[in-house]
Scaffold this active site. Structure first.
Site, short mmCIF file in Angstrom:
data_model
loop_
_atom_site.label_atom_id
_atom_site.label_comp_id
_atom_site.label_asym_id
_atom_site.label_seq_id
_atom_site.Cartn_x
_atom_site.Cartn_y
_atom_site.Cartn_z
N LYS A 1 -9.28 7.48 9.38
CA LYS A 1 -10.18 7.17 8.65
C LYS A 1 -10.25 5.29 8.44
O LYS A 1 -9.33 4.83 8.71
CB LYS A 1 -10.80 8.18 6.98
CG LYS A 1 -10.45 8.75 7.55
CD LYS A 1 -11.71 9.47 7.50
CE LYS A 1 -12.28 10.99 7.48
NZ LYS A 1 -11.77 10.96 9.15
N ASP A 2 -11.63 4.92 8.81
CA ASP A 2 -12.01 3.44 9.10
C ASP A 2 -11.09 2.43 7.56
O ASP A 2 -11.03 2.83 6.60
CB ASP A 2 -13.54 3.56 7.92
CG ASP A 2 -14.33 2.47 9.00
OD1 ASP A 2 -14.00 1.33 8.56
OD2 ASP A 2 -15.23 1.99 9.46
N LYS A 3 -10.68 1.37 7.89
CA LYS A 3 -10.16 0.97 7.24
C LYS A 3 -10.82 0.24 6.63
O LYS A 3 -10.41 -0.44 4.81
CB LYS A 3 -9.74 -0.56 7.66
CG LYS A 3 -8.67 -1.75 6.34
CD LYS A 3 -8.12 -2.59 8.17
CE LYS A 3 -7.23 -3.29 7.12
NZ LYS A 3 -5.98 -3.76 7.84
#
Length: 355
Positions: free
Chosen positions: A74-76
């Site tokens: 998942k996106d930071k």
């Protein structure tokens, strides 16, 4: 890389990829059983990669990162809610876990470890800012189009690294002009090159769709250097994305592959969201398009020493909800996408023009 989108609109808004304005929540593939020797944690994180979050939890428990299960990366730069799994013997230690960027929201027992891809999809919540007056109506109308038609399924920028060019190293690895020992890094970079070729192919097909909106089949054949008569039966198809003879299709939202035989029939099934065209991630062990579709695909079908695959070229956007906060000029939006699909595709169609 200039990607081509379906609508010729221009919308002005500000979007910051930050935990305040961007939330991603995993939609599990199945319900967890409530029994078994594994423990599934629903975890909320912000400003951390999935790896950093797994490291923080595994260090606390005293296990190796590879002993943990997760469904997706998942996106930071977002607030993300995702599922991970550990052995249930660590339950007590986990109850004492605290971290300023990670919160364990719930724990439930399950019979097995979570595996990569064990996801139905993701739900996104996005806040667009500085959406003034007429922009709101324009966004409403594009959103309506998206709900009815869907969006192209490009790989998003995060697939190509911070500078957007890690596919170049992937290309060098394939050509043999770059050597990297670490197998995982090597496969990741070669995978980025596969994704780059897929995006190039999809842009070519989007160009075809746009040409057929403006020109006849015969004129489009000339522009794209295709054999005479090869686009017969494309222009009258109901969907923006036109199928061509020999296209590889996939049952939607998951299912087996097959090749287009009856163009008119499959175009109707695509319009009714029963099937969707599938583009090529070039490599070994994968179905190749035939006929006209094969001609268009050929320049992007390089020999890559990785397993290839087919990926939906076009996806549906579901569970769309919107809310306009007039006094703040915020346009709040939520929607669901199948796994492996990027929210940027929806944002780019809303924004219009080229990325």
């Amino acid at each position: 890389m200039n990607l081509i989108y379906p609508l010729n609109v221009k919308n002005e808004f500000v979007f910051n990829s930050s935990p305040r304005d961007f939330t991603v929540e995993e939609i599990p593939l199945y319900e967890f059983t409530g029994e078994g020797e594994h423990l599934v944690l629903q975890v909320r994180k912000k400003e951390l990669t999935t790896w950093e979050m797994l490291d923080a939890i595994s260090n606390h428990v005293g296990i190796r990162r590879r002993d943990m299960g997760y469904a997706g990366l998942k996106d930071k730069h977002a607030m993300t809610i995702q599922y991970i799994s550990v052995m249930a013997v660590h339950e007590e230690k986990l109850k004492a876990f605290t971290h300023d960027k990670i919160k364990i929201l719930s724990m439930v027992r399950h019979n097995n470890k979570i595996r990569v891809g064990h996801l139905k999809g993701n739900r996104f919540k996005i806040r667009l800012k500085k959406v003034l007056g007429v922009q709101k109506d324009k966004l409403d109308s594009v959103l309506k189009w998206i709900k009815a038609n869907g969006v192209p399924n490009y790989f998003g920028n995060q697939r190509f690294g911070t500078d957007g060019n890690n596919w170049e190293d992937g290309k060098k690895l394939i050509e043999g002009t770059l050597k990297i020992r670490d197998r995982k890094t090597k496969e990741f970079l070669m995978g980025a090159y596969q994704s780059y070729l897929f995006n190039k192919w999809l842009s070519k097909r989007m160009e075809l769709n746009h040409l057929l909106e403006k020109f006849t089949e015969a004129e489009t054949e000339q522009v794209l250097n295709l054999p005479e008569g090869s686009l017969k039966g494309t222009k009258s198809q109901p969907h923006f994305f036109k199928l061509v003879e020999g296209d590889v299709m996939m049952h939607y939202p998951y299912g087996r592959l097959f090749t287009v035989e009856n163009l008119e029939e499959e175009a109707k099934r695509f319009e009714s969201k029963d099937i969707a065209p599938a583009g090529l991630l070039p490599g070994k062990k994968t179905n190749r398009a035939e006929g006209v579709a094969g001609l268009i695909e050929a320049p992007f079908a390089e020999d890559i020493n990785l397993n290839g695959a087919r990926r939906y070229a076009w996806i549906q956007v579901t569970e769309i909800h919107k809310n306009y906060v007039e006094e703040k000029a915020h346009y709040e939006l939520s929607f669901a996408l199948p796994k492996g699909c990027y929210a940027t595709n929806v944002l780019d169609v809303l924004r219009g023009g080229e990325a």
